[in-house]
Design an enzyme around this catalytic site. Sequence first.
Site, short mmCIF file in Angstrom:
data_model
loop_
_atom_site.label_atom_id
_atom_site.label_comp_id
_atom_site.label_asym_id
_atom_site.label_seq_id
_atom_site.Cartn_x
_atom_site.Cartn_y
_atom_site.Cartn_z
N SER A 54 3.02 0.80 12.83
CA SER A 54 2.52 0.25 11.58
C SER A 54 3.68 -0.28 10.74
CB SER A 54 1.78 1.34 10.82
OG SER A 54 1.32 0.84 9.60
N LEU A 55 3.49 -1.45 10.18
CA LEU A 55 4.53 -2.09 9.38
C LEU A 55 4.28 -1.95 7.89
CD1 LEU A 55 4.69 -5.43 11.42
CD2 LEU A 55 6.12 -3.39 11.69
N GLN A 103 1.32 -0.26 4.59
CA GLN A 103 0.19 0.56 4.17
C GLN A 103 -0.67 -0.29 3.24
OE1 GLN A 103 1.67 4.04 2.17
NE2 GLN A 103 1.57 5.26 4.03
N VAL A 104 -1.97 0.00 3.23
CA VAL A 104 -2.88 -0.69 2.33
C VAL A 104 -3.42 0.33 1.34
CG1 VAL A 104 -4.99 -2.05 2.14
CG2 VAL A 104 -3.49 -2.35 4.12
N LYS A 152 -1.47 -4.55 0.23
CA LYS A 152 -0.75 -4.25 1.47
C LYS A 152 0.74 -4.31 1.17
CE LYS A 152 -0.62 -5.84 6.29
NZ LYS A 152 -1.21 -6.83 7.22
N ASP A 188 -5.58 -10.14 16.22
CA ASP A 188 -5.45 -8.69 16.23
C ASP A 188 -6.82 -8.05 15.97
OD1 ASP A 188 -4.27 -6.19 16.35
OD2 ASP A 188 -3.31 -6.32 14.38
#
Length: 175
Positions: A1-2, A4-5, A19, A152
């Site tokens: 994961s790049l 967080q939301v 994000k 994706d």
Amino acid sequence: SLAQVHAARLLDGTEVAVKVQYPDIEDIVRTDLRNMERACRVYEWVDPQPLELLPLLRELTTHVGFELDFEREARSADRVRAMFADDPHVIVPKIHHALSTRRVLVMERVRGIKITEKERLEAAGIDPADVVQDLMRVYVQMVLAAGFFQADPHPGNLMVTPDRKLILLDFGLSK
């Protein structure tokens, strides 16, 4: 994961999703990719494979770079939203460009049921087979008609509203 939301609310009360990239993620990813390249070179030298790994790694490097650029992601979301502007059954969250940067993306908050939550879909009166057909129609339109698509399509990026509108999320990897 790049990233967080997070759910948030603008000063005017508008609900948004924000994000945010992890600190130093770009440096971490680039270091990991350089190390993977070294490992691939050694592996291919020691045990040659019928499928070369380095071209795959170069492709991965390109696409990870795309995912780290939230300004590109915002443009991609806008492009897909425009594709479906006349289709009331497809939702792509609107981007708040004035509040977004290369590392922070602020967008309309949307709610729905994950496409994999079969029981919730059925409880809402939605036939999962219809959702599959909707998803196929949307991807055929993106890929074959428009030549640009959200690349994706995992369950975290695809939802359905109770009235069977398909929600597309996360345009970091669009081609």
